[in-house]
Enzyme design. Structure first.
Site, PDB file in Angstrom:
ATOM      1  N   SER A 110       1.087  -1.472  -0.701  1.00 52.84           N
ATOM      2  CA  SER A 110       0.075   0.218   0.165  1.00 52.84           C
ATOM      3  C   SER A 110       1.181   1.592   0.386  1.00 52.84           C
ATOM      4  CB  SER A 110      -0.823  -0.310   1.648  1.00 52.84           C
ATOM      5  OG  SER A 110      -1.577  -1.517   1.770  1.00 52.84           O
TER       6      SER A 110
HETATM    7  N1  SAH Z   1      -0.228  -4.505   3.846  1.00 54.62           N
HETATM    8  C1  SAH Z   1       0.180  -4.680   2.695  1.00 54.62           C
HETATM    9  C2  SAH Z   1      -0.319  -4.847   1.156  1.00 54.62           C
HETATM   10  C3  SAH Z   1      -1.224  -6.300   1.441  1.00 54.62           C
HETATM   11  S1  SAH Z   1      -2.297  -6.258  -0.165  1.00 54.62           S
HETATM   12  C4  SAH Z   1       1.964  -5.017   2.588  1.00 54.62           C
HETATM   13  O1  SAH Z   1       2.586  -3.766   3.574  1.00 54.62           O
HETATM   14  O2  SAH Z   1       2.069  -5.213   1.514  1.00 54.62           O
HETATM   15  C5  SAH Z   1      -3.623  -7.354   0.438  1.00 54.62           C
HETATM   16  C6  SAH Z   1      -3.330  -8.683   1.384  1.00 54.62           C
HETATM   17  O3  SAH Z   1      -4.203  -9.423   1.339  1.00 54.62           O
HETATM   18  C7  SAH Z   1      -2.099  -9.363  -0.437  1.00 54.62           C
HETATM   19  O4  SAH Z   1      -1.449  -9.839  -0.110  1.00 54.62           O
HETATM   20  C8  SAH Z   1      -3.545 -10.574  -0.548  1.00 54.62           C
HETATM   21  O5  SAH Z   1      -3.356 -11.940  -0.830  1.00 54.62           O
HETATM   22  C9  SAH Z   1      -4.016 -11.039   1.097  1.00 54.62           C
HETATM   23  N2  SAH Z   1      -5.080 -11.125   1.188  1.00 54.62           N
HETATM   24  C10 SAH Z   1      -6.831 -10.914   0.465  1.00 54.62           C
HETATM   25  N3  SAH Z   1      -7.216 -12.190   1.292  1.00 54.62           N
HETATM   26  C11 SAH Z   1      -7.585 -12.520   2.046  1.00 54.62           C
HETATM   27  C12 SAH Z   1      -8.035 -13.182   2.946  1.00 54.62           C
HETATM   28  N4  SAH Z   1      -9.209 -13.846   2.873  1.00 54.62           N
HETATM   29  N5  SAH Z   1      -7.141 -13.800   4.356  1.00 54.62           N
HETATM   30  C13 SAH Z   1      -5.708 -13.160   4.194  1.00 54.62           C
HETATM   31  N6  SAH Z   1      -5.272 -12.613   3.407  1.00 54.62           N
HETATM   32  C14 SAH Z   1      -6.111 -12.279   2.215  1.00 54.62           C
END
Ligand code: SAH
Length: 216
Positions: free
Chosen positions: A61
């Site tokens: 993000s």
């Molecule tokens: N905050 C993170 C970015 C997150 S992007 C950073 O600093 O890099 C959102 C993430 O949520 C992705 O990696 C995706 O694979 C994950 N995601 C999506 N659905 C999910 C679920 N049900 N449980 C856990 N992770 C999930």
């Protein structure tokens, strides 16, 4: 390249200018090496005012969004925090520096493994990554003082409200698959008080209490 200078500029131009005030949040942004959480060729770009690809169709993000969510959550040093969507592990590292323990859930093992390696290489020991569907929270270590969701949902998962301590806060992007509103909820004597923050765009939280995995 002096990443420390890039971090200072990021804090000054992106966070302070947009109104991030929490000193603890600002200070951890100066410390955590964001460039370690992206591919080496993206190192310098990692301090720019935007999200970046981290593989598997996911993104790290934008720094401001990570700071805003951290500030809204009001994390204190004694707290146990749940994070959903580990991604690169950057937000997890920020939360780790603010809280006592962080449990972070990621559904994609390739990202979870890489984030765990990065956190380990930085000597961060209070972030515990689990590979699972975080849309149902993480029953094992509940209740949590704070919950941060780094992926968008159509509706706040009941499981997350159930796993929150009384007085605890939940920050979560709620809306359509392509755009959401950042919501900050607080549980107060069993009741939920809701505050809207701003518009945002997150990848979808896929799972039982999130978006359907079939349309991924
Ligand atoms: N905050 C993170 C970015 C997150 S992007 C950073 O600093 O890099 C959102 C993430 O949520 C992705 O990696 C995706 O694979 C994950 N995601 C999506 N659905 C999910 C679920 N049900 N449980 C856990 N992770 C999930």
């Amino acid at each position: 390249m002096d990443f420390k200078i890039l971090r200072k500029q990021m804090v000054k131009n992106q966070l302070l200018k947009r109104g991030i005030k929490d000193d603890r949040v600002l200070s951890v942004f100066l410390d955590i090496p964001r460039h370690e959480f992206v591919a080496p060729e993206l190192g310098r770009s990692s301090y720019e005012d935007r999200p970046l690809p981290i593989g598997s169709g996911q993104t790290i993000s934008q720094p401001y969004m990570v700071a805003l969510m951290s500030e809204l959550l009001q994390v204190k040093k004694h707290m146990k925090v749940l994070e959903l969507g580990t991604g690169s592990g950057y937000q997890s590292a920020i939360l780790g520096a603010l809280a006592k323990e962080v449990y972070s859930v990621e559904r994609l093992s390739v990202l979870a493994d890489s984030a765990a390696k990065t956190l380990d290489s930085l000597g961060i020991k209070n972030v515990h990554i689990k590979i699972a569907d975080g849309s149902i929270g993480l029953e094992e270590f509940q209740p949590y003082d704070a919950i941060m969701v780094a992926a968008g949902v159509p509706k706040v998962p009941q499981a997350l409200l159930d796993q929150l301590c009384d007085g605890g806060r939940l920050v979560i992007p709620v809306g359509s698959r392509f755009s959401q509103v950042l919501i900050c909820l607080q549980k107060q004597e069993g009741k939920i008080v809701e505050r809207r923050s701003c518009g945002c765009v997150f990848v979808p939280l896929l799972g039982k209490q999130g978006w359907s995995v079939d349309n991924e």
